[in-house]
Scaffold this active site. Structure first.
Site, PDB file in Angstrom:
ATOM      1  N   SER A  33       0.865  -1.272   0.030  1.00  0.00           N
ATOM      2  CA  SER A  33      -0.141   0.074  -0.013  1.00  0.00           C
ATOM      3  C   SER A  33       0.803   1.199   0.038  1.00  0.00           C
ATOM      4  O   SER A  33       0.431   2.187  -0.656  1.00  0.00           O
ATOM      5  CB  SER A  33      -0.957  -0.159   1.291  1.00  0.00           C
ATOM      6  N   HIS A  74       8.051   3.306   9.599  1.00  0.00           N
ATOM      7  CA  HIS A  74       7.718   2.387  10.609  1.00  0.00           C
ATOM      8  C   HIS A  74       6.522   2.734  11.312  1.00  0.00           C
ATOM      9  O   HIS A  74       6.203   3.907  11.514  1.00  0.00           O
ATOM     10  CB  HIS A  74       8.923   2.475  11.421  1.00  0.00           C
TER      11      HIS A  74
END
Ligand code: GAR
Length: 192
Positions: free
Chosen positions: A15, A111
């Site tokens: 994504s 992250h």
């Protein structure tokens, strides 16, 4: 202005890869993806890159004796494609010195937590189970550590009491998809 050549490394759904492609298409990110590197031959992101006609280097780490061996092949591919930056987008593997040395300071990672909290695998699940009220997204330069390295950008996400883990994931990923292209554009402009 010339487009900066980037290689995207990914192991999963992609994504974030999609968000980078969309930002490039809209002109918000002045880059060209010259290579997709994946350590998961069956990853959805590989199909997506092939559909976009982006050259792919897909490997199975189990076929190599050691990390240095597949990283040497990656470096060769990167140099053939003249990649200037490496953008990790869900690449779930530590970068070793074979790759780090030639690209020191030029490898970015995203992250899904406010580092240094919740490094490593399943950061969203870790944060959810810990019951934190605030988590978020971090973009940083990659060094030899696990989700360490100089932080470039962070955005916080409030965890509402009624939220499920999957709703938290959706919220975090929607922030990732905006923050990563923006941050890449900024750092690439600065270092030109
Ligand atoms: C993203 O949420 C990214 O932050 C995370 O993997 C996901 C990949 O999703 N990366 C890490 O956890 C790195 N330690 P995607 O394949 O849909 O882009």
């Amino acid at each position: 202005m010339n487009k900066t050549k980037i290689a995207v490394f990914a192991s999963g759904t992609g994504s974030n890869y999609d968000a980078l492609v969309a930002a490039i298409q809209s002109g918000a990110l002045s880059c060209e993806i010259v290579l997709l590197v994946s350590d998961k031959p069956t990853a959805k992101v590989v199909d997506k890159a092939k559909q976009n006609s982006i050259p792919c280097f897909v490997f199975d780490p189990k076929q190599y004796d050691q990390k240095a061996d597949f990283e040497a092949e990656i470096v060769e591919q990167l140099s053939q494609m003249e990649a200037e930056w490496i953008v990790l987008a869900g690449y779930m593997r530590l970068i070793g010195s074979t790759l780090l040395q030639p690209y020191e300071g030029k490898i970015l990672n995203i992250h899904p937590s406010l580092l240094p909290a919740f490094p490593g695998l399943d950061a969203i699940g870790q944060a959810f189970k810990a019951g934190v009220k605030i988590t978020g997204v971090t973009i940083h330069i990659v060094d030899e550590g696990m989700d360490t390295g100089k932080i470039l950008a962070q955005e916080a996400v409030t965890v509402n009491p009624e939220m499920t883990e999957s709703e938290l994931q959706t919220k975090i990923q929607s922030i990732e998809h905006k923050l990563y292209p923006q941050t890449i554009q900024q750092i690439i402009k600065q270092k030109k």
